[in-house]
Write a protein that holds these residues in place. Structure first.
Motif, mmCIF file in Angstrom:
data_model
loop_
_atom_site.group_PDB
_atom_site.id
_atom_site.type_symbol
_atom_site.label_atom_id
_atom_site.label_comp_id
_atom_site.label_asym_id
_atom_site.label_seq_id
_atom_site.Cartn_x
_atom_site.Cartn_y
_atom_site.Cartn_z
ATOM 1 N N ASP A 164 91.770 69.239 -13.175
ATOM 2 C CA ASP A 164 91.864 69.073 -11.732
ATOM 3 C C ASP A 164 90.674 68.330 -11.144
ATOM 4 O O ASP A 164 90.651 68.061 -9.943
ATOM 5 N N GLU A 165 89.683 67.974 -11.968
ATOM 6 C CA GLU A 165 88.448 67.357 -11.480
ATOM 7 C C GLU A 165 88.312 65.884 -11.846
ATOM 8 O O GLU A 165 87.358 65.236 -11.415
ATOM 9 N N VAL A 166 89.229 65.353 -12.645
ATOM 10 C CA VAL A 166 88.995 64.046 -13.244
ATOM 11 C C VAL A 166 89.537 62.865 -12.454
ATOM 12 O O VAL A 166 89.074 61.739 -12.624
ATOM 13 N N HIS A 167 90.505 63.087 -11.576
ATOM 14 C CA HIS A 167 91.166 61.951 -10.924
ATOM 15 C C HIS A 167 90.182 61.108 -10.111
ATOM 16 O O HIS A 167 90.125 59.880 -10.274
ATOM 17 N N GLU A 168 89.418 61.751 -9.240
ATOM 18 C CA GLU A 168 88.503 60.999 -8.380
ATOM 19 C C GLU A 168 87.393 60.331 -9.190
ATOM 20 O O GLU A 168 86.971 59.211 -8.875
ATOM 21 N N GLU A 169 86.899 61.016 -10.221
ATOM 22 C CA GLU A 169 85.868 60.408 -11.082
ATOM 23 C C GLU A 169 86.412 59.155 -11.758
ATOM 24 O O GLU A 169 85.753 58.115 -11.823
ATOM 25 N N ALA A 170 87.633 59.247 -12.268
ATOM 26 C CA ALA A 170 88.245 58.101 -12.946
ATOM 27 C C ALA A 170 88.500 56.961 -11.976
ATOM 28 O O ALA A 170 88.414 55.785 -12.365
ATOM 29 N N GLU A 171 88.798 57.276 -10.715
ATOM 30 C CA GLU A 171 89.005 56.239 -9.713
ATOM 31 C C GLU A 171 87.777 55.351 -9.577
ATOM 32 O O GLU A 171 87.890 54.150 -9.342
ATOM 33 N N VAL A 172 86.596 55.938 -9.723
ATOM 34 C CA VAL A 172 85.342 55.184 -9.624
ATOM 35 C C VAL A 172 85.021 54.478 -10.940
ATOM 36 O O VAL A 172 84.738 53.276 -10.969
ATOM 37 N N LEU A 173 85.085 55.225 -12.035
ATOM 38 C CA LEU A 173 84.646 54.700 -13.331
ATOM 39 C C LEU A 173 85.557 53.612 -13.877
ATOM 40 O O LEU A 173 85.095 52.741 -14.623
ATOM 41 N N GLU A 174 86.823 53.633 -13.513
ATOM 42 C CA GLU A 174 87.757 52.651 -14.078
ATOM 43 C C GLU A 174 87.378 51.212 -13.743
ATOM 44 O O GLU A 174 87.748 50.281 -14.463
ATOM 45 N N HIS A 175 86.639 51.017 -12.663
ATOM 46 C CA HIS A 175 86.233 49.668 -12.269
ATOM 47 C C HIS A 175 84.913 49.238 -12.922
ATOM 48 O O HIS A 175 84.569 48.062 -12.899
ATOM 49 N N ALA A 176 84.195 50.197 -13.492
ATOM 50 C CA ALA A 176 82.851 49.902 -14.001
ATOM 51 C C ALA A 176 82.768 49.812 -15.517
ATOM 52 O O ALA A 176 81.877 49.154 -16.055
ATOM 53 N N VAL A 177 83.682 50.464 -16.220
ATOM 54 C CA VAL A 177 83.626 50.498 -17.681
ATOM 55 C C VAL A 177 84.027 49.148 -18.266
ATOM 56 O O VAL A 177 85.029 48.560 -17.854
ATOM 57 N N SER A 178 83.262 48.674 -19.218
ATOM 58 C CA SER A 178 83.575 47.405 -19.863
ATOM 59 C C SER A 178 84.746 47.582 -20.829
ATOM 60 O O SER A 178 85.051 48.698 -21.262
ATOM 61 N N ASP A 179 85.393 46.469 -21.173
ATOM 62 C CA ASP A 179 86.499 46.536 -22.130
ATOM 63 C C ASP A 179 86.008 47.058 -23.477
ATOM 64 O O ASP A 179 86.712 47.819 -24.152
ATOM 65 N N ARG A 180 84.815 46.651 -23.884
ATOM 66 C CA ARG A 180 84.271 47.094 -25.172
ATOM 67 C C ARG A 180 84.093 48.613 -25.197
ATOM 68 O O ARG A 180 84.482 49.282 -26.163
ATOM 69 N N LEU A 181 83.514 49.165 -24.126
ATOM 70 C CA LEU A 181 83.307 50.609 -24.061
ATOM 71 C C LEU A 181 84.646 51.339 -23.987
ATOM 72 O O LEU A 181 84.827 52.391 -24.606
ATOM 73 N N LEU A 182 85.598 50.773 -23.255
ATOM 74 C CA LEU A 182 86.903 51.411 -23.135
ATOM 75 C C LEU A 182 87.581 51.527 -24.498
ATOM 76 O O LEU A 182 88.138 52.572 -24.833
ATOM 77 N N GLU A 183 87.512 50.467 -25.286
ATOM 78 C CA GLU A 183 88.136 50.509 -26.606
ATOM 79 C C GLU A 183 87.400 51.486 -27.523
ATOM 80 O O GLU A 183 88.013 52.127 -28.387
ATOM 81 N N ALA A 184 86.090 51.617 -27.344
ATOM 82 C CA ALA A 184 85.334 52.606 -28.122
ATOM 83 C C ALA A 184 85.760 54.020 -27.746
ATOM 84 O O ALA A 184 85.896 54.903 -28.616
ATOM 85 N N LEU A 185 85.978 54.255 -26.446
ATOM 86 C CA LEU A 185 86.457 55.571 -26.004
ATOM 87 C C LEU A 185 87.840 55.854 -26.584
ATOM 88 O O LEU A 185 88.119 56.976 -27.030
#
Length: 203
Positions: free
Chosen positions: A96-117
């Protein structure tokens, strides 16, 4: 890959996500309500989406994404849902806590880091709410099912809308998570907002 302003990314994601839960296309009025913005501001942004080739919209009509707009929306949903999954599995956030955090982080994470995640998570096909995570190539596999509101006998929970943290907490306290089975008695006890926020399949 073309870079787009954050607002453009948010708009196409909301337009796409609207039709994940029902077939009615979104209008500028609905979009303004979802984003909490004035209708005039939304109308101007939709015009920009049309000029950029991301959407199709006739005055007073519904908004539809073009193939390019859909591709961008799926890219943003992939980011959002992978980040939500990572926050729950590796950072200790509640679902229940992740939606707003993801709304912010989704614009900042690089493609390289996203694929690592993605690799660290074991290439998940869905997020903590059961929403499908689009693949890197833009393909997405939507789970079979229907809204609880349309399933008279209940069913096995496959998706739960993540926009209402309060609803998520109430459902969790009642033991209703992805994978749980809702019987007719439980269905009758759930409020209307839950009926419109839960996607179920045959048990």
């Amino acid at each position: 890959m073309v870079a787009h302003p954050t607002a453009v990314e948010d708009y196409v994601k909301v337009i796409y996500a609207h039709t994940e839960w029902q077939t009615e296309l979104i209008t500028t009025g609905m979009l303004a309500h979802r984003l909490g913005l004035a209708a005039s501001s939304v109308t101007e942004m939709v015009k920009k989406l049309v000029v950029q080739g991301l959407a199709v919209h006739e005055p007073y009509g519904a908004i539809e994404l073009t193939p390019d707009g859909t591709a961008l929306a799926l890219r943003m949903l992939r980011r959002h849902r992978l980040i939500e999954t990572w926050l729950v599995q590796h950072v200790g956030y509640g679902w229940d806590e992740v939606h707003e955090e993801a709304e912010v982080l989704e614009h900042a994470v690089s493609d390289r880091l996203l694929e690592a995640l993605d690799a660290q998570l074991g290439f998940p096909s869905s997020d903590p709410h059961g929403d499908p995570i689009p693949a890197a190539d833009g393909t997405v596999t939507v789970p079979a099912g229907l809204l609880l509101a349309d399933a008279a006998a209940g069913g096995r929970v496959v998706r739960i809308c993540d926009r209402d943290p309060g609803l998520l907490r109430r459902l969790e306290s009642d033991g209703i998570m992805v994978g749980a089975v809702i019987d007719g008695r439980q269905r009758a006890a759930l409020a209307a907002d839950a009926h419109a926020s839960i996607w179920v399949a045959a048990p």
